[in-house]
Design an enzyme around this catalytic site. Structure first.
Site, PDB file in Angstrom:
ATOM      1  CD  GLN A   1      -2.816  -1.467   0.207  1.00 51.18           C
ATOM      2  OE1 GLN A   1      -3.699  -0.627   0.133  1.00 51.18           O
ATOM      3  NE2 GLN A   1      -2.719  -2.489  -0.661  1.00 51.18           N
TER       4      GLN A   1
ATOM      5  CB  ALA B   1     -11.514   0.316   2.838  1.00 55.12           C
ATOM      6  CG  HIS B   2      -7.279   0.225   0.061  1.00 55.54           C
ATOM      7  ND1 HIS B   2      -6.337  -0.700  -0.307  1.00 55.54           N
ATOM      8  CD2 HIS B   2      -8.464  -0.281  -0.324  1.00 55.54           C
ATOM      9  CE1 HIS B   2      -6.942  -1.695  -0.897  1.00 55.54           C
ATOM     10  NE2 HIS B   2      -8.223  -1.475  -0.927  1.00 55.54           N
ATOM     11  CG  ASN B   3      -6.855   4.174  -2.754  1.00 56.87           C
ATOM     12  OD1 ASN B   3      -6.396   3.059  -2.527  1.00 56.87           O
ATOM     13  ND2 ASN B   3      -6.118   5.180  -3.137  1.00 56.87           N
TER      14      ASN B   3
END
Lengths: 338, 338, 338
Positions: free
Chosen positions: C196, C237-239
């Site tokens: 990541q 969560a990511h993004n």
């Protein structure tokens, strides 16, 4: 080493069909037990396993004692006896007395002589720890927090300022008690924080799971009654009150100012919205959302049944048409009556 | 600086339409990429973006290579190649070897020479850390916990007593492994705690997300298979067994004694009740509740479709009348047949 | 001690029917207030309580001022005025200036002169802390993390490497920002981790609740807008991108790459799946699952109504037959038309 006689004596159960001198090496399920181990029979669903178990002794009710050929400890409540026996076999290390040299304790904190404070703990000003209290490594106590006799906090627990914990409580790792409630008033330019002026008060014999959060009250306190048990990753919002001996399973979310009675059981992943009143002895099934106050004891649910996704989706589409479907049915009924 | 040739070589992909000497400054999405960066194409939904991207090079399958005018790295599995490439661009600092002076390590712990132990860690008695293990700041290891070769625990992780971690695992910040399971027997006066005599055993290459909780077994252990990946804020209750390479997304709750097979994917916020058996290769869609054992591989769901609240409410009211609606329908059918 | 006149002046509200010299000992609800305390009236549902309260003064809108016989502070927005008043009564201890002797600060970190760093904090290399930043006990900052002016992190917070926090933010105990997103590519032998490479960027005046997790971006960053408020145990969560002043209640799970607009309110335990676009001013009711992008502002829901379990189950069974029920209805309609 414990013998069958020791266990019989400590649990107050009569021993039949076996020697009191028999050493018992551990506790196990009927299916997992090896010779030398003690098991228990509390669910007639497993009757065949009672006949087949390799355990040397079994805790069992009178009426099923004949189903097992080895030694039995007769109990009217075998599951409860198993719970009590489990403490005899718990050989996990107990916290070491004294204050670890890496811990930091504010000089104004009041500590009983026999408290146990682990590595890297931080005990804030004016805290009060009664006799037998133990703190696991990395636990942080905010200013003025108070912990009653014999309560145990595991590693990395946070009590924020002024949180009160009764006696014989157990708070597991990562739990946060006394965080600010989620209170904001909208203003043209955004949200204005409402300072949370209350605290959290835990009764006696309260158990709190890992990474659970209990917010402090906005005005007045968040109150957890005596004997309440709460599992991991549960959210208890500000000004919630929970009655005695209520059990809340993992991942539940209880919104602000809701009151839950005593003797309730809330299954996992349940949501309860704010400002509700729930009476004593209410049971909620897993992943239900409670949106209204409950005035009658009993069991409550929401949601749908599970299904294979392909089939489920067809039904879910119909759910979105349900009011229209109902109206078409009503139309047919009218036509029928004509 | 990495060149396109380096990347081609390290990923074992053939390079076409570009110079091996081209320096590559980073990895980006097709849409976000700037000149000098590498991207990837793995979803034909984004075919137009492949034509439009400003990336200097793209990882792409043979059949789509013609759609991009710049340099391409040909891969039969571009998404997998992107995953492998990501490790080449990860320049985050690696833990420093050695034991930080503020850490506390019990003298009976057995540490490999090259372990990395961060500030304010606490390593309990009889712990065992194999070669290459690293612990982030504030991590706490209970007595007798064991960590295999090359496993990494981030900041503020808790392993309770006796937890076992295989090799090449990664446990993120705030996770708690080995907390007591939620086991109590009811007695007249309240709940009697069942001491949790098992532990947690993680296989090899297991990844655990931030603030996730895995409870220790009551009798026997909680077992997480090799290659299992678990996201943040997941609850795994006591005596759960999870098969190899199963993936569990954030905020799931798996209740006690449930067994999940290998190769399963459980989407976010799913609940699975206790004592179930779920076979290999089962997939569960987001926020479903699994209430029965699953014996057939496939995809499973529960819940309803979303809608605008005003419309949804009308349908939800009809849900509460569904059995009555069904009976009215049946009545009409009977009338029709008459 | 605060007087009614002080409060009137600091909130800019006119005082009527009471002496400016009157000392005010605290803030309370209408029902909980004792003489000497200030309350507020913001919900006409509680009109009777306004008449009955024992409070010495009440914040109230002009039109209801006549309903209370004591002193009133006239406000066009009493709830907002209460929020502002709450800060006047917050007497919790403020962090002490300076670096606690048990904290560890990397020599390459850049700290403003007046930062407050609690016991057992760990501040990594190249971190940057602006004026007035405070860190509670046991907080860990990864390498290169940056915190803006006046932001406050409570006890046991983790910022992973490179996380950026704006000014006047508040992050509560146990929160983890910058954990690795849940990104893996399938390979024959199991999952391959996608490193990541992005980070987490918080705007200004962002509030994050206890034990909440915000993952770093895979490619590009996870971005939380100015004035966003997020409750406890939330997963981002990511993004994910969250617009200004959006509010997210406890136990929500927002999956990867979803964009949420500004001015949204997401109630507790909501799930939002990945890769969605949600416009400004969307409201989602408790425990709903959002499975599609939302292009029209408004309120959205999913799920069913709650019911007594015995009744609910009958309806839930019918839900599983809903498509078949629909088809039987259609058949009847056809028969009717013939």
């Amino acid at each position: 080493v414990l013998t069958l006689g020791d266990i019989s004596q400590q649990l107050g159960l009569s021993l039949r069909g076996g020697a009191a001198e028999l050493p018992i090496s551990g506790l196990a399920t009927l299916r997992g037990a090896k010779p030398g181990e003690l098991s228990f029979f509390s669910n007639r669903h497993y009757l065949k396993q009672l006949g087949d178990t390799r355990a040397s002794a079994v805790i069992v009710a009178e009426e099923f004692a004949g189903e097992f050929s080895g030694a039995v400890l007769i109990s009217p409540t075998p599951y409860l006896s198993y719970a009590k026996a489990s403490s005899l076999f718990d050989d996990r290390p107990v916290p070491v007395a004294g204050i670890h040299p890496t811990a930091w304790v504010d000089p104004t904190a009041r500590l009983a002589d026999d408290v146990k404070i682990g590595p890297h703990c931080a005990v804030g000003p004016e805290c009060s720890l009664d006799s037998g209290v133990s703190l696991g490594a990395g636990t942080v106590l905010g200013a003025g927090s108070r912990i009653g006799r014999g309560s145990r906090l595991d590693a990395r627990v946070t009590l924020c300022d002024g949180v009160e914990v009764g006696f014989a409580c157990h708070i597991q790792s990562g739990a946060v008690l006394g965080s600010d409630g989620f209170g904001y008033a909208p203003e043209e330019s955004g949200w204005v924080k409402i300072h949370q002026l209350g605290t959290v008060k835990l009764g006696d014999r309260v158990h709190i799971g890992a990474n659970t959060c209990i917010d402090r009250g906005a005005l007045g306190d968040t109150v957890i009654g005596n004997g309440v048990i709460i599992d991991n990753l549960v959210q208890i919002a500000h000004n919630v009150h929970i009655g005695e001996n209520t059990a809340i399973a993992a991942c539940c979310a209880i919104a602000g100012s809701t009151t839950i009675g005593s003797g309730c059981t809330i299954a996992g992943a349940v949501g309860i919205i704010g400002h509700l009143q729930i009476v004593d002895n209410v049971h909620v099934t897993a992943m239900s959302l409670i949106t209204h106050s409950i005035t009658v004891p009993g069991s409550y649910s929401s949601g749908t049944q599970m299904g294979e996704t392909h089939e489920w989706r067809k039904n879910a589409v119909r759910f979105s048409q349900l009011d229209k479907i109902y109206k078409r049915l009503r139309e047919l009924e009218r036509a029928e009556r004509r």
